[in-house]
Design a protein around this motif. Structure first.
Motif, mmCIF file in Angstrom:
data_model
loop_
_atom_site.group_PDB
_atom_site.id
_atom_site.type_symbol
_atom_site.label_atom_id
_atom_site.label_comp_id
_atom_site.label_asym_id
_atom_site.label_seq_id
_atom_site.Cartn_x
_atom_site.Cartn_y
_atom_site.Cartn_z
ATOM 1 N N GLY A 163 -34.215 -12.282 -4.895
ATOM 2 C CA GLY A 163 -33.017 -12.246 -5.727
ATOM 3 C C GLY A 163 -32.615 -10.864 -6.220
ATOM 4 O O GLY A 163 -31.669 -10.731 -6.996
ATOM 5 N N LYS A 164 -33.269 -9.829 -5.719
ATOM 6 C CA LYS A 164 -32.974 -8.497 -6.254
ATOM 7 C C LYS A 164 -31.584 -8.005 -5.840
ATOM 8 O O LYS A 164 -30.848 -7.463 -6.660
ATOM 9 C CB LYS A 164 -34.068 -7.491 -5.874
ATOM 10 C CG LYS A 164 -34.462 -7.496 -4.431
ATOM 11 C CD LYS A 164 -35.794 -6.793 -4.229
ATOM 12 C CE LYS A 164 -36.069 -6.541 -2.761
ATOM 13 N NZ LYS A 164 -36.089 -7.754 -1.909
ATOM 14 N N THR A 165 -31.225 -8.227 -4.576
ATOM 15 C CA THR A 165 -29.903 -7.777 -4.129
ATOM 16 C C THR A 165 -28.795 -8.553 -4.850
ATOM 17 O O THR A 165 -27.790 -7.973 -5.271
ATOM 18 C CB THR A 165 -29.766 -7.947 -2.597
ATOM 19 O OG1 THR A 165 -30.756 -7.121 -1.991
ATOM 20 C CG2 THR A 165 -28.396 -7.543 -2.105
ATOM 21 N N THR A 166 -29.004 -9.840 -5.004
ATOM 22 C CA THR A 166 -27.996 -10.653 -5.713
ATOM 23 C C THR A 166 -27.813 -10.134 -7.138
ATOM 24 O O THR A 166 -26.688 -10.030 -7.631
ATOM 25 C CB THR A 166 -28.428 -12.141 -5.713
ATOM 26 O OG1 THR A 166 -28.589 -12.563 -4.363
ATOM 27 C CG2 THR A 166 -27.394 -13.011 -6.403
ATOM 28 N N THR A 167 -28.913 -9.777 -7.799
ATOM 29 C CA THR A 167 -28.815 -9.237 -9.162
ATOM 30 C C THR A 167 -27.998 -7.942 -9.169
ATOM 31 O O THR A 167 -27.088 -7.765 -9.983
ATOM 32 C CB THR A 167 -30.240 -8.973 -9.726
ATOM 33 O OG1 THR A 167 -30.980 -10.186 -9.663
ATOM 34 C CG2 THR A 167 -30.187 -8.471 -11.150
ATOM 35 N N LEU A 168 -28.327 -7.050 -8.238
ATOM 36 C CA LEU A 168 -27.617 -5.771 -8.175
ATOM 37 C C LEU A 168 -26.127 -5.994 -7.897
ATOM 38 O O LEU A 168 -25.266 -5.349 -8.504
ATOM 39 C CB LEU A 168 -28.231 -4.892 -7.072
ATOM 40 C CG LEU A 168 -27.793 -3.445 -7.103
ATOM 41 C CD1 LEU A 168 -28.543 -2.697 -8.210
ATOM 42 C CD2 LEU A 168 -28.067 -2.744 -5.769
ATOM 43 N N ARG A 169 -25.844 -6.932 -7.002
ATOM 44 C CA ARG A 169 -24.449 -7.194 -6.648
ATOM 45 C C ARG A 169 -23.681 -7.836 -7.804
ATOM 46 O O ARG A 169 -22.470 -7.681 -7.917
ATOM 47 C CB ARG A 169 -24.372 -8.045 -5.374
ATOM 48 C CG ARG A 169 -24.934 -7.287 -4.167
ATOM 49 C CD ARG A 169 -24.981 -8.140 -2.923
ATOM 50 N NE ARG A 169 -23.671 -8.296 -2.323
ATOM 51 C CZ ARG A 169 -23.120 -7.423 -1.482
ATOM 52 N NH1 ARG A 169 -23.777 -6.342 -1.141
ATOM 53 N NH2 ARG A 169 -21.932 -7.625 -0.999
#
Ligand code: ATP
Length: 350
Positions: A41-47
């Motif tokens: 879920g790290k990319t989703t958080t950043l996005r």
């Protein structure tokens, strides 16, 4: 730059939870990494911070400004992507200028900003080249210049080093970190690479299954992991299941009585890092477990050894390739004592 406050942020895609109850305060000028395996879920958080993905719960504040519902172009975030995302038909200078146009920077100001940004990443000489005429490292520097030219409140990097070879990765990593420090950029850096996260972060947030597992400095996470996932994801660890006998004695299921640090009060498992184990010819510390070297991997600066204890457990050990008088020979078949200090025993309650 500004502080960022992420509060109870969540994202569901249909029924699938990508990010759950994510809260994090990032100080002005701090670099924080989001670290975790693929799909955590790290990319989703950043996005969500960038404004490319709409949260299903929670809020994001930059300074005192709630940006949760603002469109991406009004958030003033500068983003660098894994695949550079430069426009192939534009020169280096035009690529940097494009970001400025999007942010409605007045024409008269643009040239100065382009120069300053290219100067920051030492790419001034290449301003008239096209992306295809640049190496991967150079392209990523241009992407950094483009993100910083807009003078963002928050600097966001999504696996920016993944496409670079090992040597260049370290070089660009160090450049990004020194630029970030010099300019005091409030930064969120996404990576799945533990070493990279340890090397660049002021603090890191380890994620698993959409949830934050632990937040802290690289040292605090490595030395005092909060749970088995963090311990094993951030480096390797040997585990001994068992139970505490007294305040500083832990009895393993295989019958070893380990001396552990007194400050520890509970636990069902002791963890010991491979590099904290010395392989000695004689039992020399409180915790000395007899075994035989079963296999070795020679890495130049260190030797990775698997040691089969007499009681059957297999230990991973990493010993420096600089033996001392007390060292046992690290060769397959050698009889050794795997020795480690009480202070290097981490207790877990899971
Ligand atoms: P990676 O390093 O592989 O990019 P990640 O930690 O960045 O992984 P995310 O990309 O944030 O993880 O994905 C988190 C979860 O959300 C994954 O299970 C992923 O499949 C899911 N997901 C992400 N984007 C979408 C989408 N647009 N639609 C449906 N599911 C998605």
């Amino acid at each position: 730059m500004a502080k960022v406050s992420i509060q109870a942020l969540g994202k569901q895609f249909g029924n699938a939870v990508a990010v759950a109850d994510f809260s994090l305060d990032i100080a002005d000028g701090e670099l924080i990494t989001l670290l975790g395996p693929s799909g955590c879920g790290k990319t989703t958080t950043l996005r969500m911070v960038a404004g490319f993905v709409e949260p299903t719960a929670g809020s994001i504040l930059v300074g005192d400004r709630d940006i949760t519902r603002l469109p991406a172009h009004r958030r003033n975030t500068g983003m660098v992507f894994q695949r550079y995302a430069l426009f192939p038909h534009m020169t280096v200078a035009e690529n940097v200028s494009f970001g400025l146009e999007m942010h409605k920077v007045p024409v008269g100001e643009r040239e100065g900003r382009i120069r300053a940004a290219l100067d920051m990443v030492r790419m001034t000489q290449l301003r008239d080249r096209y992306p295809r005429q640049l190496s991967g490292g150079q392209q990523q520097r241009i992407a950094v210049a483009r993100a910083l030219a807009i003078q963002p409140d928050v600097f966001l990097l999504d696996e920016p080093l993944s496409n670079l070879d090992a040597k260049l990765r370290v070089e660009v990593r160090d450049e990004i970190r020194s630029l970030q420090r010099r300019l005091g950029l409030t930064t969120i850096f996404v990576t799945h690479d533990q070493e990279e996260a340890l090397a660049v972060s002021d603090r890191m947030a380890v994620m698993h299954d959409g949830k934050v597992q632990q937040v802290g400095t690289p040292e605090s996470l490595y030395e005092s992991p909060a749970n088995l996932f963090v311990a094993d994801f951030l480096g390797k660890m040997n585990f001994f299941p068992g139970r505490l006998e007294s305040t500083n004695r832990f009895l393993t299921d295989k019958g070893h009585s380990l001396v552990v640090d007194r400050s520890i009060t509970g636990g069902t498992r002791v963890g010991v890092r491979p590099e904290r184990i010395s392989l000695l010819a004689q039992p020399a510390t409180d915790n000395a477990l007899a075994g035989v070297v079963e296999s070795t991997v020679y890495l130049g600066f260190q030797i990775d050894a698997r040691v089969r204890l007499r009681t059957g457990e297999l230990l991973s050990c990493q010993v420096p390739n600089s033996p001392t008088a007390a060292s046992a020979p690290v060769a397959v078949g050698s009889e050794v004592y795997a020795c480690f200090r009480p202070a290097d025993c981490v207790l877990f309650t899971e």
